[in-house]
Design a protein around this motif. Structure first.
Motif, PDB file in Angstrom:
ATOM      1  N   ASN A 126      -9.227   7.499   3.833  1.00 26.19           N
ATOM      2  CA  ASN A 126      -7.968   7.354   3.089  1.00 26.19           C
ATOM      3  C   ASN A 126      -8.069   6.454   1.859  1.00 26.19           C
ATOM      4  OD1 ASN A 126      -6.528   9.048   4.887  1.00 26.19           O
ATOM      5  ND2 ASN A 126      -6.395   7.338   6.320  1.00 26.19           N
ATOM      6  N   ARG A 127      -9.285   6.221   1.385  1.00 25.98           N
ATOM      7  CA  ARG A 127      -9.486   5.440   0.155  1.00 25.98           C
ATOM      8  C   ARG A 127     -10.335   6.271  -0.797  1.00 25.98           C
ATOM      9  NH1 ARG A 127     -12.126   0.193   2.402  1.00 25.98           N
ATOM     10  NH2 ARG A 127     -12.448  -0.285   0.226  1.00 25.98           N
ATOM     11  N   PRO A 128      -9.895   6.419  -2.050  1.00 25.40           N
ATOM     12  CA  PRO A 128     -10.694   7.185  -2.992  1.00 25.40           C
ATOM     13  C   PRO A 128     -11.935   6.417  -3.430  1.00 25.40           C
ATOM     14  CG  PRO A 128      -8.808   6.261  -4.117  1.00 25.40           C
ATOM     15  CD  PRO A 128      -8.657   5.923  -2.653  1.00 25.40           C
ATOM     16  N   TYR A 129     -12.937   7.177  -3.856  1.00 26.22           N
ATOM     17  CA  TYR A 129     -14.143   6.573  -4.415  1.00 26.22           C
ATOM     18  C   TYR A 129     -14.599   7.379  -5.621  1.00 26.22           C
ATOM     19  CZ  TYR A 129     -16.940  10.273  -2.235  1.00 26.22           C
ATOM     20  OH  TYR A 129     -17.464  11.488  -1.884  1.00 26.22           O
ATOM     21  N   ILE A 130     -15.334   6.714  -6.483  1.00 23.92           N
ATOM     22  CA  ILE A 130     -15.970   7.343  -7.632  1.00 23.92           C
ATOM     23  C   ILE A 130     -17.463   7.068  -7.501  1.00 23.92           C
ATOM     24  CG2 ILE A 130     -16.146   7.468 -10.150  1.00 23.92           C
ATOM     25  CD1 ILE A 130     -13.380   6.003 -10.242  1.00 23.92           C
TER      26      ILE A 130
ATOM     27  N   ILE B  98     -21.227   3.284  -6.545  1.00 19.70           N
ATOM     28  CA  ILE B  98     -20.072   3.807  -5.823  1.00 19.70           C
ATOM     29  C   ILE B  98     -18.943   2.800  -5.943  1.00 19.70           C
ATOM     30  CG2 ILE B  98     -19.231   4.737  -3.636  1.00 19.70           C
ATOM     31  CD1 ILE B  98     -21.826   6.105  -4.692  1.00 19.70           C
ATOM     32  N   LYS B  99     -17.849   3.227  -6.560  1.00 16.32           N
ATOM     33  CA  LYS B  99     -16.669   2.363  -6.686  1.00 16.32           C
ATOM     34  C   LYS B  99     -15.640   2.856  -5.682  1.00 16.32           C
ATOM     35  CE  LYS B  99     -13.328   0.546 -10.005  1.00 16.32           C
ATOM     36  NZ  LYS B  99     -12.897   0.588 -11.424  1.00 16.32           N
ATOM     37  N   LEU B 100     -15.239   1.983  -4.780  1.00 19.09           N
ATOM     38  CA  LEU B 100     -14.310   2.301  -3.696  1.00 19.09           C
ATOM     39  C   LEU B 100     -13.028   1.508  -3.917  1.00 19.09           C
ATOM     40  CD1 LEU B 100     -14.114   3.792  -0.908  1.00 19.09           C
ATOM     41  CD2 LEU B 100     -15.057   1.718   0.108  1.00 19.09           C
ATOM     42  N   LEU B 101     -11.876   2.175  -3.825  1.00 18.60           N
ATOM     43  CA  LEU B 101     -10.603   1.488  -4.000  1.00 18.60           C
ATOM     44  C   LEU B 101     -10.519   0.314  -3.028  1.00 18.60           C
ATOM     45  CD1 LEU B 101      -7.848   1.677  -5.539  1.00 18.60           C
ATOM     46  CD2 LEU B 101      -6.983   2.853  -3.529  1.00 18.60           C
ATOM     47  N   ALA B 102     -10.040  -0.815  -3.507  1.00 15.35           N
ATOM     48  CA  ALA B 102      -9.940  -2.030  -2.686  1.00 15.35           C
ATOM     49  C   ALA B 102      -9.091  -1.767  -1.439  1.00 15.35           C
ATOM     50  CB  ALA B 102      -9.329  -3.159  -3.505  1.00 15.35           C
ATOM     51  N   PRO B 103      -9.463  -2.366  -0.304  1.00 18.37           N
ATOM     52  CA  PRO B 103      -8.761  -2.118   0.962  1.00 18.37           C
ATOM     53  C   PRO B 103      -7.262  -2.399   0.884  1.00 18.37           C
ATOM     54  CG  PRO B 103     -10.725  -3.431   1.364  1.00 18.37           C
ATOM     55  CD  PRO B 103     -10.573  -3.307  -0.121  1.00 18.37           C
ATOM     56  N   HIS B 104      -6.860  -3.449   0.170  1.00 21.15           N
ATOM     57  CA  HIS B 104      -5.439  -3.797   0.120  1.00 21.15           C
ATOM     58  C   HIS B 104      -4.619  -2.782  -0.683  1.00 21.15           C
ATOM     59  CE1 HIS B 104      -6.867  -5.606  -3.654  1.00 21.15           C
ATOM     60  NE2 HIS B 104      -5.610  -5.537  -4.074  1.00 21.15           N
ATOM     61  N   LEU B 105      -5.281  -1.855  -1.371  1.00 19.34           N
ATOM     62  CA  LEU B 105      -4.584  -0.826  -2.140  1.00 19.34           C
ATOM     63  C   LEU B 105      -4.661   0.547  -1.478  1.00 19.34           C
ATOM     64  CD1 LEU B 105      -5.794  -1.840  -5.715  1.00 19.34           C
ATOM     65  CD2 LEU B 105      -3.557  -2.271  -4.680  1.00 19.34           C
ATOM     66  N   GLY B 106      -5.245   0.596  -0.300  1.00 19.97           N
ATOM     67  CA  GLY B 106      -5.469   1.870   0.380  1.00 19.97           C
ATOM     68  C   GLY B 106      -4.229   2.699   0.626  1.00 19.97           C
ATOM     69  N   SER B 107      -3.086   2.076   0.827  1.00 20.29           N
ATOM     70  CA  SER B 107      -1.856   2.828   1.091  1.00 20.29           C
ATOM     71  C   SER B 107      -0.915   2.843  -0.113  1.00 20.29           C
ATOM     72  CB  SER B 107      -1.141   2.248   2.314  1.00 20.29           C
ATOM     73  OG  SER B 107      -0.781   0.898   2.055  1.00 20.29           O
ATOM     74  N   ASP B 108      -1.400   2.405  -1.259  1.00 15.14           N
ATOM     75  CA  ASP B 108      -0.592   2.347  -2.476  1.00 15.14           C
ATOM     76  C   ASP B 108      -0.787   3.639  -3.273  1.00 15.14           C
ATOM     77  OD1 ASP B 108       0.370   1.885  -5.091  1.00 15.14           O
ATOM     78  OD2 ASP B 108      -0.103  -0.252  -4.987  1.00 15.14           O
ATOM     79  N   ASP B 109       0.228   4.510  -3.275  1.00 16.60           N
ATOM     80  CA  ASP B 109       0.127   5.800  -3.962  1.00 16.60           C
ATOM     81  C   ASP B 109      -0.088   5.632  -5.465  1.00 16.60           C
ATOM     82  OD1 ASP B 109       0.437   7.180  -1.576  1.00 16.60           O
ATOM     83  OD2 ASP B 109       2.595   7.461  -1.838  1.00 16.60           O
ATOM     84  N   ASP B 110       0.526   4.618  -6.066  1.00 18.62           N
ATOM     85  CA  ASP B 110       0.344   4.387  -7.499  1.00 18.62           C
ATOM     86  C   ASP B 110      -1.100   3.982  -7.808  1.00 18.62           C
ATOM     87  OD1 ASP B 110       2.974   5.015  -8.150  1.00 18.62           O
ATOM     88  OD2 ASP B 110       3.651   2.933  -7.951  1.00 18.62           O
TER      89      ASP B 110
END
Length: 99
Positions: A85-89, A42-54
Motif C-alpha cells: 500500500n505504499r508507492p515506489y519509484i 528505489i524511492k519508497l513513500l514514507a511510512p507516515h504518508l502511506g494512507s495519505d491519498d494526496d
C-alpha cells in the motif's frame, strides 16, 4: 513491514540492499535488479504518508514527470509500482555522493 526489515526485501523485481537517504516524502534505497543485473535506486513513500491519498497522488505525479524527461543529468525511471500500500519509484542508480 517495518523499516528495519527492509534490506533484502523484494519490491517488484528489485531487491533492496541499503538505505541511502530520505526526504520529506520518501526513503531512498540502493537496490538491485536481478533481471537486468544492474543497480537501481528505489524511492519508497514514507511510512507516515502511506494512507495519505494526496501524498500518493503527488508521488505518482513526481514519477510521471521524471519519467517524461530525458537528459544525461536526470536519472531514468525504470518502474512505478506499489508495495504494501505504499508507492515506489525504481530508477537509475547513479554512484557518487548525495546532493
Amino acid at each position: 513491514m517495518t523499516e528495519s526489515t527492509l534490506p533484502n526485501t523484494e519490491i517488484g523485481r528489485f531487491r533492496l540492499e541499503e538505505r541511502v537517504g530520505h526526504g520529506g516524502m520518501g526513503i531512498v534505497y540502493r537496490g538491485f535488479d536481478p533481471v537486468l543485473n544492474r543497480p537501481a535506486a528505489i524511492k519508497l513513500l514514507a511510512p507516515h504518508l502511506g494512507s495519505d491519498d494526496d501524498a500518493f497522488a503527488r508521488f505518482h505525479r513526481e514519477a510521471a514527470l521524471v519519467a517524461s524527461l530525458k537528459h544525461t543529468n536526470i536519472a531514468t525511471v525504470y518502474e512505478f509500482g506499489e508495495f504494501e500500500n505504499r508507492p515506489y519509484i525504481a530508477m537509475e542508480w547513479i554512484a557518487g555522493r548525495t546532493l
